[in-house]
Design a protein around this motif. Sequence first.
Motif, mmCIF file in Angstrom:
data_model
loop_
_atom_site.group_PDB
_atom_site.id
_atom_site.type_symbol
_atom_site.label_atom_id
_atom_site.label_comp_id
_atom_site.label_asym_id
_atom_site.label_seq_id
_atom_site.Cartn_x
_atom_site.Cartn_y
_atom_site.Cartn_z
ATOM 1 N N LYS A 5 -4.600 -5.800 -6.501
ATOM 2 C CA LYS A 5 -3.580 -6.215 -5.536
ATOM 3 C C LYS A 5 -2.287 -5.461 -5.815
ATOM 4 O O LYS A 5 -1.895 -5.279 -6.973
ATOM 5 C CB LYS A 5 -3.335 -7.723 -5.660
ATOM 6 C CG LYS A 5 -2.348 -8.265 -4.628
ATOM 7 C CD LYS A 5 -2.168 -9.775 -4.784
ATOM 8 C CE LYS A 5 -1.280 -10.319 -3.669
ATOM 9 N NZ LYS A 5 -1.026 -11.756 -3.823
ATOM 10 N N CYS A 6 -1.618 -5.073 -4.750
ATOM 11 C CA CYS A 6 -0.350 -4.357 -4.873
ATOM 12 C C CYS A 6 0.782 -5.349 -5.113
ATOM 13 O O CYS A 6 0.945 -6.307 -4.362
ATOM 14 C CB CYS A 6 -0.092 -3.552 -3.604
ATOM 15 S SG CYS A 6 1.510 -2.733 -3.609
ATOM 16 N N GLY A 7 1.557 -5.113 -6.161
ATOM 17 C CA GLY A 7 2.670 -5.999 -6.473
ATOM 18 C C GLY A 7 3.861 -5.794 -5.563
ATOM 19 O O GLY A 7 4.808 -6.597 -5.582
ATOM 20 N N ASP A 8 3.859 -4.740 -4.777
ATOM 21 C CA ASP A 8 4.990 -4.472 -3.892
ATOM 22 C C ASP A 8 4.752 -4.975 -2.470
ATOM 23 O O ASP A 8 5.552 -5.724 -1.936
ATOM 24 C CB ASP A 8 5.312 -2.974 -3.892
ATOM 25 C CG ASP A 8 5.936 -2.547 -5.221
ATOM 26 O OD1 ASP A 8 6.622 -3.382 -5.845
ATOM 27 O OD2 ASP A 8 5.710 -1.403 -5.637
ATOM 28 N N CYS A 9 3.632 -4.583 -1.858
ATOM 29 C CA CYS A 9 3.410 -4.993 -0.463
ATOM 30 C C CYS A 9 2.423 -6.147 -0.362
ATOM 31 O O CYS A 9 2.244 -6.713 0.719
ATOM 32 C CB CYS A 9 2.939 -3.805 0.377
ATOM 33 S SG CYS A 9 1.226 -3.330 0.100
ATOM 34 N N GLY A 10 1.746 -6.512 -1.464
ATOM 35 C CA GLY A 10 0.816 -7.638 -1.427
ATOM 36 C C GLY A 10 -0.556 -7.284 -0.900
ATOM 37 O O GLY A 10 -1.410 -8.162 -0.767
ATOM 38 N N ILE A 19 -3.469 3.408 -7.070
ATOM 39 C CA ILE A 19 -2.376 3.576 -6.102
ATOM 40 C C ILE A 19 -2.700 2.755 -4.860
ATOM 41 O O ILE A 19 -3.832 2.786 -4.357
ATOM 42 C CB ILE A 19 -2.206 5.061 -5.724
ATOM 43 C CG1 ILE A 19 -1.785 5.858 -6.975
ATOM 44 C CG2 ILE A 19 -1.197 5.239 -4.598
ATOM 45 C CD1 ILE A 19 -1.684 7.348 -6.765
ATOM 46 N N CYS A 20 -1.692 2.007 -4.373
ATOM 47 C CA CYS A 20 -1.893 1.179 -3.180
ATOM 48 C C CYS A 20 -2.183 2.044 -1.966
ATOM 49 O O CYS A 20 -1.468 2.997 -1.689
ATOM 50 C CB CYS A 20 -0.644 0.333 -2.931
ATOM 51 S SG CYS A 20 -0.770 -0.639 -1.424
ATOM 52 N N ARG A 21 -3.244 1.685 -1.227
ATOM 53 C CA ARG A 21 -3.599 2.486 -0.062
ATOM 54 C C ARG A 21 -2.720 2.183 1.138
ATOM 55 O O ARG A 21 -2.777 2.870 2.156
ATOM 56 C CB ARG A 21 -5.077 2.322 0.284
ATOM 57 C CG ARG A 21 -5.483 0.954 0.752
ATOM 58 C CD ARG A 21 -7.003 0.920 0.883
ATOM 59 N NE ARG A 21 -7.512 -0.401 1.153
ATOM 60 C CZ ARG A 21 -7.831 -0.834 2.371
ATOM 61 N NH1 ARG A 21 -7.685 -0.055 3.408
ATOM 62 N NH2 ARG A 21 -8.302 -2.053 2.520
ATOM 63 N N PHE A 22 -1.887 1.142 1.010
ATOM 64 C CA PHE A 22 -0.999 0.801 2.127
ATOM 65 C C PHE A 22 0.384 1.424 1.946
ATOM 66 O O PHE A 22 0.951 1.982 2.878
ATOM 67 C CB PHE A 22 -0.863 -0.717 2.257
ATOM 68 C CG PHE A 22 -2.186 -1.402 2.429
ATOM 69 C CD1 PHE A 22 -2.867 -1.343 3.637
ATOM 70 C CD2 PHE A 22 -2.762 -2.096 1.375
ATOM 71 C CE1 PHE A 22 -4.089 -1.963 3.793
ATOM 72 C CE2 PHE A 22 -3.985 -2.721 1.520
ATOM 73 C CZ PHE A 22 -4.660 -2.658 2.727
ATOM 74 N N CYS A 23 0.972 1.269 0.745
ATOM 75 C CA CYS A 23 2.358 1.709 0.551
ATOM 76 C C CYS A 23 2.502 2.750 -0.547
ATOM 77 O O CYS A 23 3.619 3.165 -0.858
ATOM 78 C CB CYS A 23 3.256 0.501 0.279
ATOM 79 S SG CYS A 23 3.041 -0.212 -1.381
ATOM 80 N N LEU A 24 1.383 3.184 -1.137
ATOM 81 C CA LEU A 24 1.364 4.225 -2.168
ATOM 82 C C LEU A 24 2.054 3.819 -3.470
ATOM 83 O O LEU A 24 2.317 4.646 -4.324
ATOM 84 C CB LEU A 24 1.935 5.554 -1.643
ATOM 85 C CG LEU A 24 1.251 6.108 -0.392
ATOM 86 C CD1 LEU A 24 1.865 7.454 -0.008
ATOM 87 C CD2 LEU A 24 -0.242 6.264 -0.611
ATOM 88 N N SER A 25 2.341 2.532 -3.622
ATOM 89 C CA SER A 25 2.912 2.037 -4.869
ATOM 90 C C SER A 25 1.898 2.165 -6.003
ATOM 91 O O SER A 25 0.687 2.089 -5.783
ATOM 92 C CB SER A 25 3.298 0.569 -4.698
ATOM 93 O OG SER A 25 3.597 -0.007 -5.959
ATOM 94 N N GLU A 26 2.409 2.350 -7.211
ATOM 95 C CA GLU A 26 1.530 2.347 -8.382
ATOM 96 C C GLU A 26 1.566 0.992 -9.078
ATOM 97 O O GLU A 26 0.998 0.809 -10.150
ATOM 98 C CB GLU A 26 1.940 3.465 -9.343
ATOM 99 C CG GLU A 26 1.707 4.836 -8.737
ATOM 100 C CD GLU A 26 2.122 5.974 -9.657
ATOM 101 O OE1 GLU A 26 2.268 5.745 -10.863
ATOM 102 O OE2 GLU A 26 2.311 7.086 -9.136
HETATM 103 ZN ZN LIG Z 1 1.317 -1.692 -1.547
#
Ligand SMILES: [Zn+2]
Length: 134
Positions: free
Chosen positions: A30-35, A44-51
Motif C-alpha cells: 500500500k502506498c503511504g502517500d496516495c493510499g 514504487i506506487c503505480r498511481f503516484c510514483l511514490s517510494e
Molecule cells: Zn501512491
Amino acid sequence: MTWTRSRPRLDKDNRAFWTGGAEGKLNIAKCGDCGGFIHPPREICRFCLSENVAPHAVAGTGVVDTYTVNYQAWAKDMDVPFVIARVKLDDAPGVYLTTNIVNCPVDAVDIDDPVRVVFDEQDGVWFPLFEKAG
Ligand SMILES: [Zn+2]
C-alpha cells in the motif's frame, strides 16, 4: 489441492505477500502517500510514483469476481477438479488475486460469493487460497 505448487521467487518487494500467512496475514503493498494498493507488490506506487510503499495487512475477505473449473490433472499429484478464481478483495480497491477456492465442492462456487483467505504453506511460502465465507 495437494500438489506441489510452483514456488515464487521471493524478493524484498513480494516477501511480505508470500510469507504473511505465517502470521495469518494477507499483506498487500500500500502506498503511504496516495493510499493506493499495488499488486503484484512493487517498490514504487503505480498511481503516484511514490517510494513510500509498505505491506499492509488487509482483512482477507472478498468476493468471487470470476472463476473457472479445471478438470485436467496438469501434474501427477494434482487433485481434480478444482476451482481457479479471481477474487476481488473487500478492502483493497483494485486488487484482484488469482487463486483457488477450496474446502467446498466445485459446483458450490458462483460469482459474487463471499470468500475469506486460508493459507496453504509449502516450503516456506504461504499461498493465499480462499474458502466460502458463511
Ligand atoms: Zn501512491
